[in-house]
Write a protein that holds these residues in place. Structure first.
Motif, short mmCIF file in Angstrom:
data_model
loop_
_atom_site.label_atom_id
_atom_site.label_comp_id
_atom_site.label_asym_id
_atom_site.label_seq_id
_atom_site.Cartn_x
_atom_site.Cartn_y
_atom_site.Cartn_z
N UNK A 42 0.82 -1.21 0.00
CA UNK A 42 0.00 0.00 0.00
C UNK A 42 0.86 1.26 0.00
N UNK A 43 0.38 2.27 -0.69
CA UNK A 43 0.96 3.61 -0.65
C UNK A 43 -0.14 4.57 -0.22
N UNK A 44 0.12 5.29 0.86
CA UNK A 44 -0.81 6.29 1.36
C UNK A 44 -0.24 7.68 1.11
N UNK A 45 -1.12 8.63 0.84
CA UNK A 45 -0.72 9.99 0.52
C UNK A 45 -1.41 10.98 1.46
N UNK A 46 -0.69 12.01 1.86
CA UNK A 46 -1.33 13.21 2.39
C UNK A 46 -1.99 13.90 1.20
N UNK A 47 -2.88 14.83 1.46
CA UNK A 47 -3.62 15.49 0.38
C UNK A 47 -3.00 16.84 0.01
N UNK A 48 -3.11 17.79 0.92
CA UNK A 48 -2.63 19.15 0.62
C UNK A 48 -1.11 19.19 0.48
N UNK B 138 -5.65 8.00 0.80
CA UNK B 138 -5.33 9.33 1.29
C UNK B 138 -5.67 9.40 2.77
N UNK B 139 -4.78 10.01 3.54
CA UNK B 139 -5.04 10.30 4.94
C UNK B 139 -4.85 11.80 5.11
N UNK C 279 3.90 2.58 2.60
CA UNK C 279 4.59 3.87 2.52
C UNK C 279 3.56 4.97 2.74
N UNK C 280 3.96 6.01 3.47
CA UNK C 280 3.13 7.20 3.56
C UNK C 280 3.95 8.39 3.07
N UNK C 281 3.43 9.11 2.11
CA UNK C 281 4.15 10.25 1.55
C UNK C 281 3.44 11.54 1.96
N UNK C 282 4.16 12.37 2.69
CA UNK C 282 3.61 13.62 3.20
C UNK C 282 4.60 14.75 3.05
N UNK C 283 4.14 15.96 3.37
CA UNK C 283 4.98 17.13 3.11
C UNK C 283 5.23 18.01 4.33
#
Length: 224
Positions: A4-10, A101-102, A155-159
């Motif tokens: 799984x790959x999770x993403x932040x939104x903004x 998305x989280x 993986x979680x990709x955030x900024x």
């Protein structure tokens, strides 16, 4: 085991820096009954939890979510999905990698930011009202439970530092989106396992991370 790959939104999937600042200023203007402009916001306001920004401006009560959504409704008209998003999600789906998305956004705001064709490419979305917000790991763990994926295969990709702290607390590989709000250097200092300076060939980088035993073996920075 499901990957799984999770993403932040903004800042990660949506170019919403200007919209976030406008929302903060608009909500503060209404809540404080005085004019607040973007110039009145503290430096880096888009990377700071909204509660802290609004307290800095003088708000001494909890945030009214309906009022926040009302401020967002107009501001988010300026937000745009990044050009790479559809291709990246399509390629991950083709590789049998679940996506989600989280976000700290409410579910009501989701449709203001993401068009239907992008939402259809996501396997799950966890919003503000679904779980204890980041930096708590609850939202990430809820998303993974829905997807049937273990943290070790995700993986979680955030900024922002909030995203990185949430990923590490959840036991998920923390990937920094250097094109987002905080920037690559801040994400490296926060302790991201990997920082991507640009989203070029993003799906390939993410597939390498979830593709084998090297999942947790990418410290540092990758200019992709």
């Amino acid at each position: 085991m499901k990957r799984a790959v999770l993403f932040d939104l903004d800042g990660v999937l949506v170019d919403s820096r200007a919209a976030q600042l406008a929302t903060l200023a608009g909500f503060a203007t209404s809540a404080l009954d005085r004019r607040v402009t973007i110039d009145d916001l503290p430096p880096g306001a888009e990377t700071i939890p909204r509660e802290q920004v609004l307290a800095h401006l003088g708000l001494d009560r909890s945030i009214d979510e309906n009022g926040w959504d009302a401020a967002s409704a107009t501001a988010t008209l300026a937000a745009k999905v990044f050009p790479f998003v559809v291709e990246t999600l399509t390629e991950l789906r083709a590789a049998d990698v679940a996506t989600g998305v989280v976000t700290l956004r409410s579910r009501r705001c989701l449709h203001w930011l993401l068009p239907p064709d992008v939402i259809d490419l996501l396997d799950t979305v966890v919003c503000y009202e679904d779980a204890t917000p980041k930096p708590a790991p609850d939202g990430l763990l809820l998303a993974l439970d829905r997807l049937g994926a273990a943290p070790s295969n995700a993986v979680f990709i955030g900024d922002t530092d909030t995203d990185i702290h949430a990923a590490r607390a959840a036991g998920v590989t923390a990937v920094g989106a250097g094109w987002g709000f905080a920037g690559p250097h801040a994400l490296t200092r926060t302790g991201a396992d990997l920082v991507l300076s640009e989203p070029l060939d993003l799906s390939s980088a993410l597939l390498r991370l979830v593709g084998g035993p090297q999942l947790n073996g990418f410290p540092g920075d990758l200019d992709s």
